[in-house]
Design an enzyme around this catalytic site. Structure first.
Site, PDB file in Angstrom:
ATOM      1  N   CYS A   1       5.055   3.356  -2.309  1.00 58.66           N
ATOM      2  CA  CYS A   1       5.751   2.281  -3.032  1.00 58.66           C
ATOM      3  C   CYS A   1       5.097   1.912  -4.360  1.00 58.66           C
ATOM      4  O   CYS A   1       5.694   1.196  -5.170  1.00 58.66           O
ATOM      5  CB  CYS A   1       5.871   1.045  -2.152  1.00 58.66           C
ATOM      6  SG  CYS A   1       6.904   1.339  -0.717  1.00 58.66           S
TER       7      CYS A   1
ATOM      8  N   HIS B   1       7.322  -5.084  -6.665  1.00 55.18           N
ATOM      9  CA  HIS B   1       7.919  -4.138  -5.721  1.00 55.18           C
ATOM     10  C   HIS B   1       8.685  -4.956  -4.673  1.00 55.18           C
ATOM     11  O   HIS B   1       8.226  -6.011  -4.230  1.00 55.18           O
ATOM     12  CB  HIS B   1       6.814  -3.307  -5.063  1.00 55.18           C
ATOM     13  CG  HIS B   1       7.304  -2.506  -3.908  1.00 55.18           C
ATOM     14  ND1 HIS B   1       8.392  -1.665  -4.002  1.00 55.18           N
ATOM     15  CD2 HIS B   1       6.873  -2.428  -2.616  1.00 55.18           C
ATOM     16  CE1 HIS B   1       8.603  -1.098  -2.830  1.00 55.18           C
ATOM     17  NE2 HIS B   1       7.707  -1.541  -1.972  1.00 55.18           N
TER      18      HIS B   1
ATOM     19  N   ASN C   1      14.346  -2.067   0.345  1.00 53.37           N
ATOM     20  CA  ASN C   1      13.160  -1.421  -0.228  1.00 53.37           C
ATOM     21  C   ASN C   1      13.494   0.034  -0.549  1.00 53.37           C
ATOM     22  O   ASN C   1      13.619   0.858   0.351  1.00 53.37           O
ATOM     23  CB  ASN C   1      12.011  -1.510   0.783  1.00 53.37           C
ATOM     24  CG  ASN C   1      10.710  -0.924   0.255  1.00 53.37           C
ATOM     25  OD1 ASN C   1      10.698  -0.241  -0.782  1.00 53.37           O
ATOM     26  ND2 ASN C   1       9.620  -1.154   0.965  1.00 53.37           N
TER      27      ASN C   1
HETATM   28  O1  UT7 Z   1       6.851  -1.190   0.859  1.00 54.26           O
HETATM   29  C1  UT7 Z   1       5.727  -0.658   1.459  1.00 54.26           C
HETATM   30  C2  UT7 Z   1       4.883  -1.659   2.102  1.00 54.26           C
HETATM   31  N1  UT7 Z   1       5.559  -2.264   3.208  1.00 54.26           N
HETATM   32  C3  UT7 Z   1       5.559  -3.579   3.351  1.00 54.26           C
HETATM   33  O2  UT7 Z   1       5.073  -4.288   2.510  1.00 54.26           O
HETATM   34  C4  UT7 Z   1       6.144  -4.150   4.632  1.00 54.26           C
HETATM   35  C5  UT7 Z   1       5.270  -5.254   5.172  1.00 54.26           C
HETATM   36  N2  UT7 Z   1       5.718  -5.776   6.420  1.00 54.26           N
HETATM   37  C6  UT7 Z   1       6.826  -6.552   6.572  1.00 54.26           C
HETATM   38  O3  UT7 Z   1       7.569  -6.744   5.617  1.00 54.26           O
HETATM   39  C7  UT7 Z   1       7.089  -7.207   7.888  1.00 54.26           C
HETATM   40  O4  UT7 Z   1       5.952  -7.069   8.707  1.00 54.26           O
HETATM   41  C8  UT7 Z   1       8.334  -6.660   8.657  1.00 54.26           C
HETATM   42  C9  UT7 Z   1       9.600  -7.077   7.915  1.00 54.26           C
HETATM   43  C10 UT7 Z   1       8.246  -5.158   8.753  1.00 54.26           C
HETATM   44  C11 UT7 Z   1       8.393  -7.271  10.049  1.00 54.26           C
HETATM   45  O5  UT7 Z   1       8.388  -8.679   9.970  1.00 54.26           O
HETATM   46  P1  UT7 Z   1       7.343  -9.534  10.828  1.00 54.26           P
HETATM   47  O6  UT7 Z   1       7.625 -10.951  10.540  1.00 54.26           O
HETATM   48  O7  UT7 Z   1       5.965  -9.032  10.523  1.00 54.26           O
HETATM   49  O8  UT7 Z   1       7.773  -9.204  12.305  1.00 54.26           O
HETATM   50  P2  UT7 Z   1       6.874  -8.607  13.490  1.00 54.26           P
HETATM   51  O9  UT7 Z   1       6.657  -7.164  13.291  1.00 54.26           O
HETATM   52  O10 UT7 Z   1       5.703  -9.500  13.701  1.00 54.26           O
HETATM   53  O11 UT7 Z   1       7.863  -8.822  14.709  1.00 54.26           O
HETATM   54  C12 UT7 Z   1       8.211 -10.139  15.187  1.00 54.26           C
HETATM   55  C13 UT7 Z   1       9.196  -9.984  16.320  1.00 54.26           C
HETATM   56  C14 UT7 Z   1       8.760  -8.962  17.381  1.00 54.26           C
HETATM   57  O12 UT7 Z   1       9.196  -9.443  18.647  1.00 54.26           O
HETATM   58  P3  UT7 Z   1       8.182 -10.184  19.630  1.00 54.26           P
HETATM   59  O13 UT7 Z   1       7.084  -9.202  19.897  1.00 54.26           O
HETATM   60  O14 UT7 Z   1       7.710 -11.398  18.881  1.00 54.26           O
HETATM   61  O15 UT7 Z   1       9.027 -10.489  20.820  1.00 54.26           O
HETATM   62  C15 UT7 Z   1       9.558  -7.737  17.029  1.00 54.26           C
HETATM   63  O16 UT7 Z   1       9.800  -6.905  18.147  1.00 54.26           O
HETATM   64  O17 UT7 Z   1      10.449  -9.510  15.819  1.00 54.26           O
HETATM   65  C16 UT7 Z   1      10.849  -8.337  16.537  1.00 54.26           C
HETATM   66  N3  UT7 Z   1      11.591  -7.471  15.621  1.00 54.26           N
HETATM   67  C17 UT7 Z   1      12.892  -7.610  15.393  1.00 54.26           C
HETATM   68  N4  UT7 Z   1      13.812  -8.467  15.880  1.00 54.26           N
HETATM   69  C18 UT7 Z   1      15.075  -8.358  15.434  1.00 54.26           C
HETATM   70  C19 UT7 Z   1      11.104  -6.462  14.869  1.00 54.26           C
HETATM   71  N5  UT7 Z   1      12.108  -5.924  14.141  1.00 54.26           N
HETATM   72  C20 UT7 Z   1      13.216  -6.614  14.452  1.00 54.26           C
HETATM   73  C21 UT7 Z   1      14.560  -6.548  14.021  1.00 54.26           C
HETATM   74  N6  UT7 Z   1      15.443  -7.423  14.528  1.00 54.26           N
HETATM   75  N7  UT7 Z   1      14.977  -5.651  13.117  1.00 54.26           N
END
Ligand code: UT7
Length: 329
Positions: A116, A256, A286
């Site tokens: 990225c 980004h 993204n």
């Molecule tokens: O561009 C390159 C660099 N990349 C980035 O900068 C990405 C950085 N990371 C992020 O943007 C975020 O971490 C994500 C958008 C990928 C995820 O968001 P988050 O707030 O960190 O969510 P999480 O991974 O902590 O997941 C929270 C909950 C989990 O459920 P439990 O364990 O709390 O029950 C996940 O299983 O949300 C769940 N979850 C979803 N729920 C509904 C994960 N993906 C989804 C989804 N829909 N699509």
């Protein structure tokens, strides 16, 4: 003679027609529009459809439009830096393929892989060829067909990424406009959190790698988020500091587009209000190497000569960085 800076003299972008909405994703994986919007800021993204079409095909649209805008022909281009994580083929470089497709027969080129942060790396390295006097017309392309490496059964990644491509032309400027400074960083130990497991020389494609879905993006979102939010904000603040720029001096932040929360944190760290931040993540998601040039393309009509613009990115690698430029037209 005054110092030669590398100025962006034209910008253009291309996004494919097909719109993949959060609503449609709700029918593919266990997710909701509400979750995606509140966690990422994304409402929809574009997907390149069509047999045999790759990242270079989006670049052809972006670059042909750019050449027309600038009023030059493809054979005037001397160097193409194609920043992409999804090249058409492992080899030859997409830069070569693009040069052939647009008729840039006098250009040499290479692909740049920095996930990225690729476009930031590309602008910074492309600028060196202009500043040194080696070249007068350098094309920096940033684009990805992320849909080609996404597992649409993995709700943690398929909701984030989209396809798109942007391009800028760098030319010499002796009036003090163009790329003023850049800071580029990397930390390969971060690769464990964001990578593609197979398809390279360490783990070539096999039935097993395909069956295990190892040719798609693997991301530990929370870990990447933590590094991204700190490093992107730090590097943007650092480039302001070392160029004695206050938040009032910054006309635009072009971040980004990985997550609206990371963008907001970076702007807040810089003390820059939301009215100065280019954000189109809600429409394109993204697009990896495409996000920053697509923003510049969409905001081009609002940019003025002399605007102080900060580009900032963070991506897989880990890679991150920032570029400070003075808009030249
Ligand atoms: O561009 C390159 C660099 N990349 C980035 O900068 C990405 C950085 N990371 C992020 O943007 C975020 O971490 C994500 C958008 C990928 C995820 O968001 P988050 O707030 O960190 O969510 P999480 O991974 O902590 O997941 C929270 C909950 C989990 O459920 P439990 O364990 O709390 O029950 C996940 O299983 O949300 C769940 N979850 C979803 N729920 C509904 C994960 N993906 C989804 C989804 N829909 N699509």
């Amino acid at each position: 003679m005054s110092k030669i800076h590398a100025a962006i003299t034209a910008v253009n972008g291309y996004v494919p027609e097909y719109v993949l909405t959060n609503k449609e994703l709700e029918s593919i994986v266990d997710t909701t529009d509400e979750w995606i919007t509140s966690r990422t800021g994304i409402k929809e993204r574009r997907i390149l459809k069509g047999e045999g079409l790759g990242t270079s095909d989006m670049a052809v649209h972006a670059v042909n439009g750019l050449l027309k805008k600038r009023g030059i022909t493809a054979d005037e281009i001397e160097l193409i830096i194609f920043c992409t994580t999804t090249p058409d083929l492992p080899f030859p470089a997409s830069a070569n393929i693009l040069a052939d497709k647009i008729g840039a027969k006098n250009a040499w080129g290479y692909d740049l892989q920095a996930a990225c942060s690729g476009f930031i790396y590309g602008v910074s390295t492309g600028a060196q060829f202009i500043e040194s006097g080696k070249h007068k017309k350098v094309l920096v392309v940033g684009g990805d067909k992320m849909s080609s490496i996404i597992n649409y059964q993995d709700r943690t990644t398929c909701i984030i990424f989209g396809d798109g491509c942007g391009a800028v032309l760098l030319e010499p400027n002796e009036e003090g406009y163009g790329v003023m400074d850049s800071i580029l960083r990397s930390d390969g130990s971060g690769r464990q959190f964001l990578h593609q497991k197979a398809g390279g020389s360490a783990r070539p494609a096999s039935h097993e790698t395909v069956d295990n879905n190892e040719h798609s993006v693997y991301q530990e979102g929370q870990a990447v988020f933590k590094f991204a939010v700190t490093n992107m904000a730090d590097v943007a603040a650092e480039i302001m500091d070392r160029n004695n720029l206050t938040s009032d001096d910054v006309t635009w932040l072009v971040p980004h587009q990985a997550n609206k929360r990371i963008i907001d944190a970076t702007a807040s760290r810089m003390g820059v209000g939301s009215e100065k931040v280019m954000i189109n993540i809600q429409r394109y998601g993204n697009t990896t190497n495409g996000t920053i040039p697509l923003c510049l393309w969409e905001w081009e009509s609002q940019l003025k000569k002399g605007d102080n613009i900060i580009l900032a990115a963070f991506g897989g690698g880990f890679t991150w960085g920032s570029v400070y430029l003075k808009w030249a037209y």
